[in-house]
Design a protein around this motif. Sequence first.
Motif, mmCIF file in Angstrom:
data_model
loop_
_atom_site.group_PDB
_atom_site.id
_atom_site.type_symbol
_atom_site.label_atom_id
_atom_site.label_comp_id
_atom_site.label_asym_id
_atom_site.label_seq_id
_atom_site.Cartn_x
_atom_site.Cartn_y
_atom_site.Cartn_z
ATOM 1 N N LEU A 48 0.855 -1.188 -0.168
ATOM 2 C CA LEU A 48 0.177 -0.082 -0.033
ATOM 3 C C LEU A 48 0.743 1.349 0.128
ATOM 4 N N SER A 249 -6.266 0.812 6.603
ATOM 5 C CA SER A 249 -7.248 1.703 6.250
ATOM 6 C C SER A 249 -6.424 3.243 6.244
ATOM 7 N N TRP A 251 -3.730 3.974 5.045
ATOM 8 C CA TRP A 251 -3.099 4.253 3.689
ATOM 9 C C TRP A 251 -3.872 4.014 2.811
ATOM 10 N N GLU A 252 -4.962 3.487 2.798
ATOM 11 C CA GLU A 252 -6.169 3.575 1.532
ATOM 12 C C GLU A 252 -6.721 4.956 1.715
ATOM 13 N N GLN A 253 -6.872 5.220 2.733
ATOM 14 C CA GLN A 253 -7.258 6.807 2.875
ATOM 15 C C GLN A 253 -6.321 7.915 2.343
#
Length: 291
Positions: A48, A249, A251-253
Amino acid sequence: MDIYKKWACQKMIESSQSNIWEGHWACAVIALTNLLEEKLVPAKLEDLIHKNLVKIVEEHANEQQYRINKEYEDFPAQMIRLLVQNNHACHALGHDLIYTFYLLSMLSRSDIPATAELFDAMGKIIRSFAASGPGYVTVNGENIVIDPDGIPNTGVRLQLTPELVLDLLHNFQRPLQMEMGDLQLGHILTHGHAIVEMKQAYRHYVNDNLDSAFCTRINLLTYANSLEKNQVEFDTVVTETELNPLEPSYWEQALAESRHGHFYKYAYSYLRLCRLSGRDPSDFRVFQRIL
């Protein structure tokens, strides 16, 4: 990782020629490479983080590649000399020191040489920050510039350590609407972190002479708090989710909205300071205030 590090060097050069604030992206890339190399995050997050790196260099592409020619001799000492010339100034929220710290930390752990072109670019950036003033703060819904020399002095004198920077981040009180307007807590974190690392790595050059500008910033923010009429504290605000840089979550954000690279630099500074101080980064509710 060298491809990203060379990209960061070139980004600093090009930002000196157009927009010094674009150097934020160089710092963001270096923060991510440091997170990976220092293993500050679980291995499950590496893919990610690599996706975030790719996104940065694609969305903020350089016009040219970093030209590696003759190495500039004594680059770290000469960079620090430029910083210390303005060590008492409270300008640009400490960005002069933050940019320099990131660049020096990256160069110290790689074989990439610093060139005369890079030194000239960094000198131009530092002078531009010196001329930019102290930066604005949000007070009563307005962004205003407060002259740090024209306000009462609290007498605060700090000798910054990793523990002290974390304590300041955790304990410094700011009304919610002020922080949403100007993100000063994040600057406390990144500026303080940069000073701590520079003092450890280059103690023969800096000692505590970089602390004074940070103390001036704390004094200014304390004064700004006294002007704020609507004192709504963070503790009264409940968030639905906790953004934790040790979880996917986060690093997804960041992939969706990196907030000018702050997701990357804040995560690196916080996790690095926790390691330096021996603290367990287990409660991210306070960290989340700066996002």
